[in-house]
Design a protein around this motif. Structure first.
Motif, PDB file in Angstrom:
ATOM      1  N   ARG A 125      -4.378   2.789 -43.060  1.00  0.00           N
ATOM      2  CA  ARG A 125      -3.250   3.714 -43.147  1.00  0.00           C
ATOM      3  C   ARG A 125      -2.099   3.125 -43.959  1.00  0.00           C
ATOM      4  NH1 ARG A 125       0.121   5.432 -37.831  1.00  0.00           N
ATOM      5  NH2 ARG A 125       0.602   3.213 -37.949  1.00  0.00           N
ATOM      6  N   GLY A 150      -6.168  17.355 -38.828  1.00  0.00           N
ATOM      7  CA  GLY A 150      -5.628  16.243 -39.585  1.00  0.00           C
ATOM      8  C   GLY A 150      -6.107  16.145 -41.020  1.00  0.00           C
ATOM      9  N   TRP A 168       0.634   9.490 -39.490  1.00  0.00           N
ATOM     10  CA  TRP A 168      -0.784   9.541 -39.141  1.00  0.00           C
ATOM     11  C   TRP A 168      -1.008   9.050 -37.709  1.00  0.00           C
ATOM     12  CZ3 TRP A 168      -4.530  11.811 -41.871  1.00  0.00           C
ATOM     13  CH2 TRP A 168      -5.860  11.533 -41.560  1.00  0.00           C
ATOM     14  N   VAL A 174      -8.180   5.802 -42.590  1.00  0.00           N
ATOM     15  CA  VAL A 174      -8.154   7.159 -43.127  1.00  0.00           C
ATOM     16  C   VAL A 174      -9.319   7.310 -44.106  1.00  0.00           C
ATOM     17  CG1 VAL A 174      -6.779   8.882 -44.369  1.00  0.00           C
ATOM     18  CG2 VAL A 174      -5.628   7.111 -43.004  1.00  0.00           C
TER      19      VAL A 174
END
Length: 306
Positions: A125, A150, A168, A174
């Motif tokens: 992230r 998301g 996030w 991610v």
């Protein structure tokens, strides 16, 4: 030996994932369908107290209909509990469920099977805040969520990347995936057989609202695509189902670009939705299996997957 008819069915629904509301809707439809054909149904709204769920499954029913979605419901967690208790349940087992839910593992499995994928990578992230992980446009999505929870599309001129990274809340990693222009297709697989190809039409991105709100999307079944593309999508859906080791029902999602004739497998859902707007029951009905018959098939093919 003739398999005995299941009498008592516990329906697990609700859960504690981001898809709780979808699961509640699926569960309500399943409960009504099973009751309508004479099963003794025990609804179990699953919450944070696993001990309470286990207590409600004691003594054990003949089978569990797993109508949970998202984390803890379709990632192998509840499947392991049911295997431990020796209670037959619907849909895939621990291994296939865990592999499908982890997008990085699923994509590695699909790649090993030679299935068509979009370019993708997993990034921390904090790295996302600093630079684009892929050339734009690309898609950002959680590694372990479903129902488009998301998911963001980052296009040229979009300055949201740093804000998305800061806010996030789907874990430390991610998934970034190449954006594929074109059509949204999906194929349900039941008992190792592809049912149909549906094209999903929506005004803009096919997000959570478009998936589940009435009128949020339109479904063309069969999809108005060339017969060769229909056959290719069905073949890939079945191959993906088998590559993961799925059982019962699954649903494979695709993008298809008419201009380049490129078909890309996005992911496989081992617990397809069973709401009023869901794609699996729609495809089953197209093939002549109404919703109660679909639920009966799933219950009568319930099994432990140890």
């Amino acid at each position: 030996m003739t398999r005995p008819m299941v009498k008592r069915v516990a329906v697990l629904f609700g859960g504690i994932s981001a898809e709780r509301e979808v699961s509640l809707a699926s569960g309500r439809q399943v409960i009504a369908a099973l009751e309508s054909v004479g099963y003794a149904v025990q609804p179990i709204d699953v919450g944070t107290d696993l001990g309470a769920v286990i207590a409600q499954l004691t003594p054990p029913p003949d089978a569990v209909f797993n109508a949970l979605h998202g984390r803890f419901g379709e990632d192998g967690t509840i499947q392991g509990v049911l295997d431990y208790m020796g209670i037959p349940y619907t849909h895939s087992g621990v291994r296939a469920s865990a592999m499908a839910m982890d997008k990085s593992v699923a994509k590695a499995t699909f790649a090993a099977a030679g299935l068509p994928l979009a370019r993708h990578r997993i990034v921390p992230r904090e790295d996302l805040a600093d630079t684009d992980p892929l050339p734009r446009p690309y898609v950002l999505k959680p590694v372990n969520e479903g129902s488009s929870v998301g998911v963001f599309i980052i296009r040229d001129g979009d300055n949201r990347r740093a804000d998305i990274a800061r806010d996030w809340h789907f874990g430390d990693m991610v998934m970034a995936e190449e954006y594929i222009a074109g059509r949204e297709l999906t194929v349900a697989v039941l008992d190792g057989r592809a049912l149909a190809v549906t094209e999903i039409l929506s005004d803009g991105f096919y997000d959570y609202v478009a998936k589940y709100a009435e009128g949020g999307s339109r479904h063309d079944i069969p999809a108005r695509i060339a017969p060769a593309i229909t056959a290719r999508a069905k073949d890939v859906a079945v191959a993906a189902h088998h590559a993961l080791g799925c059982r019962g029902a699954s649903r494979a999602d695709f993008r298809y670009d008419d201009e380049t004739d490129r078909l890309v497998l996005l992911e496989v859902n081992t617990q397809p939705g069973l709401t009023a707007t869901s794609l699996l029951p729609e495809q089953a009905a197209y093939c002549g299996m109404d919703f109660p018959a679909l639920c009966i098939w799933m219950v009568e093919h319930a099994a432990c997957r140890v």
